[in-house]
Design an enzyme around this catalytic site. Structure first.
Site, PDB file in Angstrom:
ATOM      1  N   LYS A  53     -19.060  58.972  25.492  1.00  0.00           N
ATOM      2  CA  LYS A  53     -18.232  58.437  24.414  1.00  0.00           C
ATOM      3  C   LYS A  53     -17.654  59.617  23.629  1.00  0.00           C
ATOM      4  CE  LYS A  53     -18.581  54.085  22.052  1.00  0.00           C
ATOM      5  NZ  LYS A  53     -19.421  52.951  21.755  1.00  0.00           N
ATOM      6  N   GLU A  68     -26.512  37.728  20.241  1.00  0.00           N
ATOM      7  CA  GLU A  68     -26.591  36.881  19.041  1.00  0.00           C
ATOM      8  C   GLU A  68     -27.410  35.619  19.284  1.00  0.00           C
ATOM      9  OE1 GLU A  68     -23.794  38.254  20.223  1.00  0.00           O
ATOM     10  OE2 GLU A  68     -23.223  39.665  18.653  1.00  0.00           O
ATOM     11  N   ARG A 124     -21.431  32.763  18.859  1.00  0.00           N
ATOM     12  CA  ARG A 124     -22.229  32.888  20.082  1.00  0.00           C
ATOM     13  C   ARG A 124     -23.596  32.222  19.954  1.00  0.00           C
ATOM     14  NH1 ARG A 124     -20.872  37.160  23.677  1.00  0.00           N
ATOM     15  NH2 ARG A 124     -18.765  36.516  24.170  1.00  0.00           N
TER      16      ARG A 124
HETATM   17  C1  LIG Z   1     -20.514  39.146  20.837  1.00  0.00           C
HETATM   18  C2  LIG Z   1     -20.236  40.475  20.195  1.00  0.00           C
HETATM   19  N1  LIG Z   1     -21.155  41.045  19.405  1.00  0.00           N
HETATM   20  C3  LIG Z   1     -20.907  42.240  18.820  1.00  0.00           C
HETATM   21  C4  LIG Z   1     -19.730  42.886  19.031  1.00  0.00           C
HETATM   22  C5  LIG Z   1     -19.423  44.186  18.310  1.00  0.00           C
HETATM   23  N2  LIG Z   1     -19.219  45.277  19.275  1.00  0.00           N
HETATM   24  C6  LIG Z   1     -18.008  45.694  19.651  1.00  0.00           C
HETATM   25  S1  LIG Z   1     -18.043  46.934  20.744  1.00  0.00           S
HETATM   26  C7  LIG Z   1     -19.726  46.961  20.713  1.00  0.00           C
HETATM   27  C8  LIG Z   1     -20.460  47.960  21.530  1.00  0.00           C
HETATM   28  C9  LIG Z   1     -20.121  47.833  22.950  1.00  0.00           C
HETATM   29  O1  LIG Z   1     -20.830  48.779  23.646  1.00  0.00           O
HETATM   30  P1  LIG Z   1     -20.475  49.046  25.157  1.00  0.00           P
HETATM   31  O2  LIG Z   1     -20.289  47.746  25.853  1.00  0.00           O
HETATM   32  O3  LIG Z   1     -21.494  49.970  25.710  1.00  0.00           O
HETATM   33  O4  LIG Z   1     -19.064  49.718  25.099  1.00  0.00           O
HETATM   34  P2  LIG Z   1     -18.683  51.193  24.569  1.00  0.00           P
HETATM   35  O5  LIG Z   1     -18.110  51.013  23.206  1.00  0.00           O
HETATM   36  O6  LIG Z   1     -19.923  52.019  24.539  1.00  0.00           O
HETATM   37  O7  LIG Z   1     -17.710  51.669  25.542  1.00  0.00           O
HETATM   38  C10 LIG Z   1     -20.230  45.998  19.855  1.00  0.00           C
HETATM   39  C11 LIG Z   1     -21.648  45.769  19.564  1.00  0.00           C
HETATM   40  C12 LIG Z   1     -18.798  42.244  19.853  1.00  0.00           C
HETATM   41  N3  LIG Z   1     -17.595  42.779  20.088  1.00  0.00           N
HETATM   42  N4  LIG Z   1     -19.074  41.067  20.428  1.00  0.00           N
END
Ligand SMILES: Cc1ncc(C[n+]2csc(CCOP(=O)(O)OP(=O)(O)O)c2C)c(N)n1
Length: 637
Positions: free
Chosen positions: A283, A370, A398
């Site tokens: 990242k 969630e 969710r």
């Molecule tokens: C259902 C839901 N819960 C929480 C989020 C908030 N959220 C957005 S991106 C993220 C992290 C995603 O991590 P990853 O899939 O590893 O992607 P990266 O950003 O590391 O590329 C979160 C928790 C969301 N988008 N959807």
């Protein structure tokens, strides 16, 4: 860097096809630089998107979008995909009102095959596309690109279960950077860490075959090797879990090595059945501050927030609601050892990280989960604890059945702290918390509250924890009004509203953020000789029925104001009650979010556009009362 770059010559993925590896690597550098230069000012998901530059280039060189379909999970990490699919020149408009969305939208580009914003949906959607392809006897590839954080979401695991069962051609590309927004937690990420440090699939396979072949009766041993117990196999062949689920595992592959990525994707295209590619990425790759503190740079903030049209209310200056929430929870937990804090992968987004620091033994980050968070809380409550789950209003969607079936049906004392209730701003339609009143107020047993300011948030949180029943507190994104914070916490009688001011011309019932907007509107209206009663409706369920009946009988015009959709919202609750009692005032207008998806833009601007600020309320009142004079008759709207 604009001009004379390869990037500027790329209008569509077709333009990548003639480029050699060296040129593609140069392009990767240009994409990074453009993102850093642009997003530094506009804000956006910089760190996440810096990590996918090579993935995007490799995907768009190996596959033919839009004939082949790519489904990006969440979509916040797909800025390079936007840049390679004709939107590079509009990157500077990202997340601005009227500009590019910060996520993928089907209507924004033919290359955005599936919109998102919430996590863990990509494999399900991609599998649906793959099955549609098979049913329609078509021939194209479908790739789901999912992060290691999103892979912790139950839906992703449900989809893998189904994909392995159906066995159709589908590629799942895991973008594993060890991070959710916060460091990723759970046993799936722990397993991925083990894989990350293991040999590549192909090397491991060759090594085993090589060793066995050198032994006497090597061929027989190779056969035995195939039948070794899973645990032993895992030691030599990585990715056995995915293999056992019915997916061919390829990886780990360096997600920043274009040649390796292209080779692996090309191989995946040729394999029959579902394939799971494990790519290791970083990242914030290529941007020193992000690499040093990439937790902060999942996304970067806009450089100058609040520079909109002059009639937009400037952002408030108080402490953030989420911080007041966390500080209050800490204070309450110091007194009550039963309080447990829960977040679903949003420790910093909800400020639960502060609670986690103070009470590490009483706080849980459960991953992007969630549904699990809510039922986990229900389990804690069923065994005598007082869980508080901090979940954005939009993401609680969710966990809805869990709220209904596990918490409220059993009347368990779970507190839901619903941050980002109302207009979320730049993240747009997937992130506005505009449905929670409608989906919660119909559920028996729950008490639903919304504070007028950050100080009242403290007391409503204390109230929720004093209840021996389910409770939800909805509060907005961003800064509070800057009111003094009381030193001592008190509970507020359930269902009691607060009359902010009395007037005889009309009644304004406002909830949450809209209360002070109504007070400000009333002040302006008073200057015009129109006097309003303004009420802080801090309980949405139950309503203050007695006060409501009394005030309704004293006023001929009623305005309700909420940052929530009008269908099923607070205003609806008021009208239902007054209709049932035959006590409707003669003129009524409800203010709230419309029956359409509200796009991205600064919170203040969106409020302005939707008439959900002091001016909007003032105008609505003028129209409501003006209509009375104009038409000379009473009517209910
Ligand atoms: C259902 C839901 N819960 C929480 C989020 C908030 N959220 C957005 S991106 C993220 C992290 C995603 O991590 P990853 O899939 O590893 O992607 P990266 O950003 O590391 O590329 C979160 C928790 C969301 N988008 N959807």
């Amino acid at each position: 860097m604009q001009g004379n770059t390869i990037l500027d010559t790329v209008e569509s993925p077709k333009d990548l096809k003639g480029l050699n590896l060296q040129q593609l690597e140069q392009l990767a550098g240009e994409i990074r630089q453009r993102m850093i230069d642009t997003l530094y000012t506009t804000g956006g998901h910089l760190g996440a998107s810096l990590g996918t530059v090579e993935l995007c280039i490799a995907l768009h060189t190996v596959f033919d979008s839009p004939a082949d379909k790519m489904v990006w999970d969440v979509g916040h990490q797909a800025y390079p995909h936007k840049m390679l699919t004709g939107r590079n020149k509009r990157l500077h408009t990202i997340r601005q009102h009227g500009g590019l969305s910060g996520f993928l939208l089907r209507e924004e580009s033919e290359h955005d095959q599936f919109g998102a914003g919430h996590a863990s949906t990509s494999i399900s959607a991609a599998l649906g596309m793959a099955v549609a392809r098979d049913m329609q006897q078509e021939d194209y590839h479908v790739v789901a690109i999912i992060g290691d954080g999103a892979l912790t979401g139950g839906m992703a695991l449900e989809a893998l279960n189904n994909a392995g069962h159906l066995g159709t051609n589908l590629i799942v590309l895991l973008n594993d950077n060890e991070m959710s927004i916060y460091p990723n937690v759970g046993s799936v990420p722990r397993y991925l860490t083990r894989l990350r440090t293991s040999k590549t699939y192909h090397r491991a396979k060759e090594d085993v075959a090589g060793v066995l072949a050198k032994m006497p009766a090597g061929e027989a041993l190779m056969e035995i090797g195939k039948r070794l117990k899973d645990g032993v196999k895992e030691a030599v062949l990585p990715g056995m879990i995915w293999e056992e689920l019915g997916l061919t595992y390829l990886g780990p592959v360096d997600g920043h090595n274009l040649r390796d990525l292209q080779e692996t994707l090309t191989l995946a295209k040729q394999i029959d059945g579902p394939v799971f590619i494990h790519a290791i990425t970083e990242k914030g790759k290529g941007y020193a501050p992000a690499e040093a503190d990439f937790m902060k740079l999942h996304a970067v903030a806009k450089k100058e927030a609040g520079t909109g049209p002059s009639d937009v209310e400037p952002p408030d200056k108080g402490p953030k609601y989420q911080d007041v929430f966390a500080q209050t929870l800490i204070r309450l937990a110091e007194e009550d050892p039963r309080i447990v804090g829960i977040t679903a992968a949003m420790p910093n987004g909800t400020s639960m990280d502060k609670f986690m620091k103070r009470f590490p033994e009483r706080s849980y980050d459960v991953g992007i989960a969630e549904q699990h968070a809510v039922t986990f809380a229900a389990g804690l409550a069923a065994s005598g604890m007082r869980p508080v789950a901090a979940i954005y209003s939009t993401f609680l969607q969710r966990g809805y059945d869990q709220v209904v079936h596990d918490v409220c049906m059993q009347n368990l004392p779970v507190t839901l702290a619903m941050d980002r209730a109302g207009l979320a701003g730049d993240d747009g339609r997937t992130h506005h918390g505009g449905l929670d009143i409608a989906y919660l107020r119909c559920v028996p047993n729950i008490t639903l509250m919304s504070p007028k300011d950050e100080d009242e948030l403290q007391h409503l949180l204390a109230t929720s924890l004093a209840l021996n029943a389910p409770a939800a507190v909805r509060f907005p994104r961003g800064a509070g009004y800057g009111v003094p914070l009381s030193e001592t916490l008190h509970t507020i009688p359930v269902g009691s509203w607060e009359v902010m001011q009395q007037g005889e011309d009309l009644l304004i019932l406002a909830t949450g953020y809209q209360v002070y907007q109504a007070v400000r509107a009333a002040k302006r209206l008073a200057e015009q000789g129109i006097y309003a009663t303004v009420v802080n409706c801090r309980f949405i369920k139950p309503l203050d029925e007695e006060l409501l009946l009394q005030l309704a009988s004293q006023h001929r015009a009623l305005v309700t104001a909420e940052e929530h959709v009008l269908q099923g919202g607070f205003g609806s609750a008021v009208l239902e009650f007054l209709t049932d009692r035959g006590a409707l005032p003669q003129r009524i207008v409800r203010l709230g979010m419309p029956d359409r998806w509200v796009e991205h833009g600064e919170q203040g601007l969106l409020r302005r556009l939707l008439g959900l600020d002091a001016r909007g309320i003032e105008r609505a009142v003028q129209q409501l009362l003006g209509a009375r004079v104009e038409h000379g008759e009473m009517s209910v709207r």
